[in-house]
Design a protein around this motif. Structure first.
Motif, mmCIF file in Angstrom:
data_model
loop_
_atom_site.group_PDB
_atom_site.id
_atom_site.type_symbol
_atom_site.label_atom_id
_atom_site.label_comp_id
_atom_site.label_asym_id
_atom_site.label_seq_id
_atom_site.Cartn_x
_atom_site.Cartn_y
_atom_site.Cartn_z
ATOM 1 N N ARG A 180 -33.889 27.323 -19.039
ATOM 2 C CA ARG A 180 -32.683 26.565 -18.686
ATOM 3 C C ARG A 180 -33.076 25.135 -18.298
ATOM 4 O O ARG A 180 -32.395 24.179 -18.643
ATOM 5 C CB ARG A 180 -31.940 27.254 -17.530
ATOM 6 N N ASP A 181 -34.198 25.010 -17.597
ATOM 7 C CA ASP A 181 -34.673 23.673 -17.225
ATOM 8 C C ASP A 181 -34.961 22.819 -18.459
ATOM 9 O O ASP A 181 -34.653 21.622 -18.477
ATOM 10 C CB ASP A 181 -35.924 23.762 -16.350
ATOM 11 N N ALA A 182 -35.541 23.418 -19.494
ATOM 12 C CA ALA A 182 -35.820 22.666 -20.729
ATOM 13 C C ALA A 182 -34.515 22.210 -21.383
ATOM 14 O O ALA A 182 -34.416 21.077 -21.868
ATOM 15 C CB ALA A 182 -36.638 23.509 -21.695
ATOM 16 N N LEU A 183 -33.522 23.076 -21.385
ATOM 17 C CA LEU A 183 -32.210 22.714 -21.932
ATOM 18 C C LEU A 183 -31.584 21.601 -21.107
ATOM 19 O O LEU A 183 -31.107 20.597 -21.653
ATOM 20 C CB LEU A 183 -31.293 23.939 -21.955
ATOM 21 N N LEU A 184 -31.602 21.744 -19.789
ATOM 22 C CA LEU A 184 -31.041 20.715 -18.919
ATOM 23 C C LEU A 184 -31.799 19.397 -19.054
ATOM 24 O O LEU A 184 -31.195 18.319 -19.010
ATOM 25 C CB LEU A 184 -31.036 21.176 -17.462
ATOM 26 N N HIS A 185 -33.102 19.479 -19.221
ATOM 27 C CA HIS A 185 -33.889 18.260 -19.378
ATOM 28 C C HIS A 185 -33.466 17.510 -20.641
ATOM 29 O O HIS A 185 -33.295 16.289 -20.621
ATOM 30 C CB HIS A 185 -35.386 18.576 -19.410
ATOM 31 N N GLU A 186 -33.276 18.235 -21.727
ATOM 32 C CA GLU A 186 -32.834 17.584 -22.969
ATOM 33 C C GLU A 186 -31.446 16.976 -22.801
ATOM 34 O O GLU A 186 -31.194 15.850 -23.243
ATOM 35 C CB GLU A 186 -32.840 18.577 -24.130
ATOM 36 N N LEU A 187 -30.551 17.701 -22.146
ATOM 37 C CA LEU A 187 -29.214 17.152 -21.910
ATOM 38 C C LEU A 187 -29.275 15.955 -20.958
ATOM 39 O O LEU A 187 -28.543 14.976 -21.133
ATOM 40 C CB LEU A 187 -28.281 18.234 -21.374
ATOM 41 N N GLY A 188 -30.158 16.017 -19.969
ATOM 42 C CA GLY A 188 -30.335 14.890 -19.060
ATOM 43 C C GLY A 188 -30.879 13.670 -19.791
ATOM 44 O O GLY A 188 -30.429 12.536 -19.565
ATOM 45 N N THR A 189 -31.824 13.887 -20.680
ATOM 46 C CA THR A 189 -32.365 12.789 -21.484
ATOM 47 C C THR A 189 -31.269 12.153 -22.326
ATOM 48 O O THR A 189 -31.142 10.926 -22.394
ATOM 49 C CB THR A 189 -33.510 13.297 -22.385
#
Length: 189
Positions: free
Chosen positions: A44-53
């Motif tokens: 989930r963190d990887a998904l959120l990181h991409e969305l944050g980017t």
């Protein structure tokens, strides 16, 4: 086959409604199984990181398009009308982005990832330059800290996101409502 872009778009839409959604819920929202989602994003963190980017990419693009800092940019012109027009353009773009990336305004992950936080700080500095110029030109109050104005904008964006989500304000009225609230509250005395 569902693409990474389609998964990100579905996750983003769902997170705007339910920012605490689990990977299973996000997979379902994207029309894929959890295994497929995990092939694209390990966590989930990887998904959120991409969305944050992507959210930061949009923020940066909005600042670039409003053009407060270039040699011919509004901030350095000292011209109150140009600075006000720049603020209006920037706010309109921020509000359009909040339609897509509303969750990013309050998701705690985005303030815990060092690279996202450093990039966010750099973007805040760019905005602060415009707010300081607006204070010098008499567009905004000069009796409050410049950084406070940035916090006020952030608060208005969160309020706008929530008002739209809750159906309290029509989207077509939002740009004018936010801009007038900001200028009237932060305008010179």
């Amino acid at each position: 086959m569902v693409t990474t872009e389609e998964i990100l778009a579905a996750a983003q839409r769902h997170l705007n409604v339910d920012p605490r959604a689990s990977m299973a819920v996000l997979a379902s929202a994207a029309g894929v199984g959890r295994a497929t989602l995990h092939r694209h994003f390990a966590s989930r963190d990887a998904l959120l990181h991409e969305l944050g980017t992507r959210s930061l990419d949009r923020w940066e693009a909005s600042l670039d398009a409003a053009d407060p800092e270039s040699v011919e940019g509004a901030a350095d012109s000292g011209d109150a009308a140009r600075i006000t027009a720049c603020l209006q353009e920037m706010f309109a773009r921020f509000l359009a982005d909040s339609d897509d990336f509303g969750f990013a305004l309050t998701d705690s992950y985005l303030t815990s990832a060092d690279d996202l936080l450093a990039r966010s700080d750099a973007l805040v500095d760019r905005e602060t330059h415009l707010y300081a110029a607006a204070q010098r030109a008499g567009v905004l109050r000069d009796d409050v800290p410049t950084r406070w104005l940035g916090h006020a904008v952030y608060g208005l964006l969160v309020a706008a996101r929530d008002a739209i989500r809750d159906g309290d304000v029509a989207r077509r009225d939002l740009d004018a409502l936010v801009m007038s609230t900001f200028l009237d509250g932060a305008g010179p005395r």
